[in-house]
Design a protein around this motif. Structure first.
Motif, PDB file in Angstrom:
ATOM      1  N   LEU B  17      -5.828 -10.229  -2.630  1.00 25.22           N
ATOM      2  CA  LEU B  17      -4.574 -11.079  -2.937  1.00 25.22           C
ATOM      3  C   LEU B  17      -3.718 -10.331  -4.029  1.00 25.22           C
ATOM      4  O   LEU B  17      -2.602 -10.178  -3.587  1.00 25.22           O
ATOM      5  N   LEU B  18      -4.357  -9.656  -5.066  1.00 25.18           N
ATOM      6  CA  LEU B  18      -3.597  -8.660  -5.858  1.00 25.18           C
ATOM      7  C   LEU B  18      -2.954  -7.701  -5.130  1.00 25.18           C
ATOM      8  O   LEU B  18      -1.765  -7.266  -5.630  1.00 25.18           O
ATOM      9  N   LEU B  19      -3.868  -6.873  -4.329  1.00 23.96           N
ATOM     10  CA  LEU B  19      -3.229  -5.940  -3.488  1.00 23.96           C
ATOM     11  C   LEU B  19      -1.877  -6.517  -2.603  1.00 23.96           C
ATOM     12  O   LEU B  19      -0.797  -5.757  -2.408  1.00 23.96           O
ATOM     13  N   LEU B  20      -1.994  -7.590  -1.990  1.00 28.60           N
ATOM     14  CA  LEU B  20      -0.955  -8.171  -1.405  1.00 28.60           C
ATOM     15  C   LEU B  20       0.096  -8.468  -2.192  1.00 28.60           C
ATOM     16  O   LEU B  20       1.445  -8.150  -1.943  1.00 28.60           O
ATOM     17  N   LEU B  21      -0.164  -8.994  -3.266  1.00 29.22           N
ATOM     18  CA  LEU B  21       0.705  -9.246  -4.408  1.00 29.22           C
ATOM     19  C   LEU B  21       1.675  -7.786  -4.784  1.00 29.22           C
ATOM     20  O   LEU B  21       2.919  -7.642  -4.873  1.00 29.22           O
ATOM     21  N   ALA B  22       1.024  -6.812  -4.887  1.00 31.10           N
ATOM     22  CA  ALA B  22       1.717  -5.523  -5.177  1.00 31.10           C
ATOM     23  C   ALA B  22       2.323  -5.002  -4.250  1.00 31.10           C
ATOM     24  O   ALA B  22       3.648  -4.377  -4.403  1.00 31.10           O
ATOM     25  N   HIS B  24       3.886  -6.850  -1.942  1.00 32.36           N
ATOM     26  CA  HIS B  24       5.174  -7.630  -2.204  1.00 32.36           C
ATOM     27  C   HIS B  24       6.010  -7.055  -3.013  1.00 32.36           C
ATOM     28  O   HIS B  24       7.238  -7.128  -2.695  1.00 32.36           O
ATOM     29  N   LEU B  25       5.648  -6.800  -4.104  1.00 40.70           N
ATOM     30  CA  LEU B  25       6.653  -6.360  -5.182  1.00 40.70           C
ATOM     31  C   LEU B  25       7.218  -5.114  -4.861  1.00 40.70           C
ATOM     32  O   LEU B  25       8.365  -4.777  -4.861  1.00 40.70           O
ATOM     33  N   LEU B  26       6.460  -4.158  -4.217  1.00 41.14           N
ATOM     34  CA  LEU B  26       6.909  -2.763  -3.810  1.00 41.14           C
ATOM     35  C   LEU B  26       7.804  -3.412  -2.659  1.00 41.14           C
ATOM     36  O   LEU B  26       8.979  -2.460  -2.895  1.00 41.14           O
ATOM     37  N   SER B  27       7.607  -3.800  -1.562  1.00 43.32           N
ATOM     38  CA  SER B  27       8.402  -3.965  -0.446  1.00 43.32           C
ATOM     39  C   SER B  27       9.703  -4.877  -0.996  1.00 43.32           C
ATOM     40  O   SER B  27      10.662  -4.490  -0.252  1.00 43.32           O
ATOM     41  N   ALA B  28       9.473  -5.578  -1.651  1.00 42.65           N
ATOM     42  CA  ALA B  28      10.776  -6.465  -2.129  1.00 42.65           C
ATOM     43  C   ALA B  28      11.721  -5.578  -2.944  1.00 42.65           C
ATOM     44  O   ALA B  28      12.926  -5.857  -3.021  1.00 42.65           O
ATOM     45  N   GLY B  29      10.829  -4.443  -3.722  1.00 40.81           N
ATOM     46  CA  GLY B  29      11.883  -3.670  -4.269  1.00 40.81           C
ATOM     47  C   GLY B  29      12.700  -4.463  -5.491  1.00 40.81           C
ATOM     48  O   GLY B  29      14.122  -4.787  -5.487  1.00 40.81           O
ATOM     49  N   VAL B  30      11.949  -4.882  -6.474  1.00 42.20           N
ATOM     50  CA  VAL B  30      12.391  -5.978  -7.267  1.00 42.20           C
ATOM     51  C   VAL B  30      13.774  -5.791  -7.862  1.00 42.20           C
ATOM     52  O   VAL B  30      14.238  -4.727  -8.356  1.00 42.20           O
TER      53      VAL B  30
END
Lengths: 168, 282
Positions: B17-22, B24-30
């Motif tokens: 789950l944490l890998l998916l969250l990371a 997501h942060l990466l792809s969203a380009g905060v």
């Protein structure tokens, strides 16, 4: 909570050293990846969901002081934790030597991921060139592993923590 | 609870789950100011005192003899004078660029005055943690009026732009980082390109048409077209020009004007540069 507090303080100290020592001594690429050593220690000796969350937080902390992609080091350190966890369970061992090898490989893996993350599809031309740098950084980090593990062991004993690495 | 699938595989599931969250942060380009970015700014703020102490330690070691014999006021005055010299050097470079532009571009309708721009001085107090990216940590933050994407310069030339700003500290992305890109041109021939960093830390100018007149020794200055850097700031000097195969563009290597390894004080331009009309080559 003691585990969280201990690794939080250790991570902050490691980040402070990594960001400021190059200002005092121009060591450049020779700077070891102290936070990754902490993540390997966490993965080998503290098996639990909390450990994974701490590793994620440590990676996020690195992202705050490095690079432009938030989440990259969070991903890599969580992955490093998972690999250290899996290996220590498979080998039923928390040996420092195995930890040092994991640190060496982890530094190279994280460095390559950072390069690919920063350069995207253009990375192939530069990745081969930075491999020697990463190998050197990995070797230095691996050499420091026993000391960091020892320091963390002392810290854990001081706060009354014991490793939870047995099969459950 | 113990013995269930979820309990037995809790570490793997949590890590997944944490890998998916990371990811997501990466792809969203905060996005700037996003909630996900706030903890990183808190960390910047948290570590600033330690970094400042260590930066002072580095200064004190070399300045001990001066402090021993000099008065404290003289040191303070020295710091103020250095800031003023940095501002004046920047103005001088821009004035020189305006003189060149006037000589080459005779069909300009009007000349602009060199505006004195508001700036904040800051010390370099930290480096990038991994050494794989090219960023620095500065001693000033949003409490001094700094915002993301503000230009950072030194007495020698362009340094980079701010990418993260906490209340009392900030991070600057250097121009030789691979993620950096700034619009610039050859001061002599007016050939335009994008100055960007390479993975090995070198600086290059991309998208320079192969028909352009670009030579080693030419100075490269900012074009002012990116809305971040004012026109005419020195970026560096061309060291090598080459052409590989039948490509459309030249390979142009640049030596940056600022020595990033020795940076101690920088200026952050807090005033947005004036908008320019599209550059007319002449």
């Amino acid at each position: 909570m003691r585990l969280v507090a201990l690794f939080s303080i250790a991570t902050l100290i490691a980040l402070a050293l990594e960001t400021t020592i190059p200002q005092l001594i121009p060591i450049g690429v020779l700077a070891p990846n102290l936070v990754l050593i902490l993540a390997v220690d966490l993965g080998m000796k503290h098996h639990g969901a909390l450990g994974a969350m701490i590793a994620f937080g440590m990676g996020y902390a690195i992202d705050s002081f490095s690079g432009t992609h938030l989440g990259l080091n969070a991903f890599m350190l969580t992955l490093t934790y998972l690999i250290a966890y899996a290996l220590s369970r498979y080998l039923i061992s928390t040996s420092t030597a195995i930890g040092a090898i994991l640190v060496f490989l982890g530094v190279i893996m994280t460095g390559l991921a950072n390069s690919v993350g920063n350069a995207g599809f253009e990375a192939s031309s530069g990745v081969v060139g930075i491999l020697p740098r990463l190998a050197l950084q990995g070797a230095i980090s691996a050499l420091l592993t026993p000391w960091v593990f020892g320091l963390m062991g002392w810290g854990k004993r001081s706060v009354g923590l014991r490793p939870r690495s047995v099969r459950e | 609870m113990r013995g269930t699938f979820l309990w037995r595989y809790r570490v793997v599931l949590t890590s997944g789950l944490l890998l998916l969250l990371a990811l997501h942060l990466l792809s969203a380009g905060v996005a700037p100011g996003a909630r996900a970015e706030k903890p990183s700014l808190v960390l910047l703020w948290l570590l600033k005192p330690v970094q400042t102490i260590e930066a002072n330690l580095a200064d004190d070691t070399t300045g001990f003899v001066h402090d021993y014999f000099d008065l404290v006021n003289v040191r303070h005055e020295n710091v103020q004078l250095k800031q003023r010299v940095a501002e004046l050097e920047g103005q001088r470079t821009r004035l020189a660029e305006l003189e060149v532009e006037n000589r080459h571009l005779s069909d300009l309708l009007e000349l602009r005055e060199v505006l004195a721009m508001r700036a904040v001085a800051a010390r370099v107090i930290g480096d990038d943690t991994t050494g794989l990216s090219r960023t620095l940590i500065l001693s000033q933050g949003s409490s001094s009026g700094l915002r993301r994407d503000m230009a950072v310069i030194s007495t020698e030339g362009v340094v980079g732009k701010l990418i993260a700003v906490a209340p009392n500290a900030s991070r600057v992305l250097l121009i030789d980082d691979h993620n950096s890109g700034l619009d610039a041109f050859d001061q002599r021939s007016r050939a335009r390109g994008i100055v960007a960093g390479l993975l090995n830390g070198e600086l290059t100018m991309k998208y320079v048409d192969r028909t352009e007149d670009v030579k080693p020794g030419d100075s490269v200055v900012t074009s002012g077209m990116d809305g971040i850097f004012p026109r005419g700031l020195l970026v560096g000097q061309i060291t090598r020009v080459s052409q590989e195969g039948p490509g459309l563009f030249l390979n142009v290597d640049i030596r940056p004007a600022a020595d990033f390894r020795k940076l101690e004080q920088v200026l952050i331009l807090t005033q947005k540069p004036p908008e320019l009309a599209p550059d007319i080559k002449g």
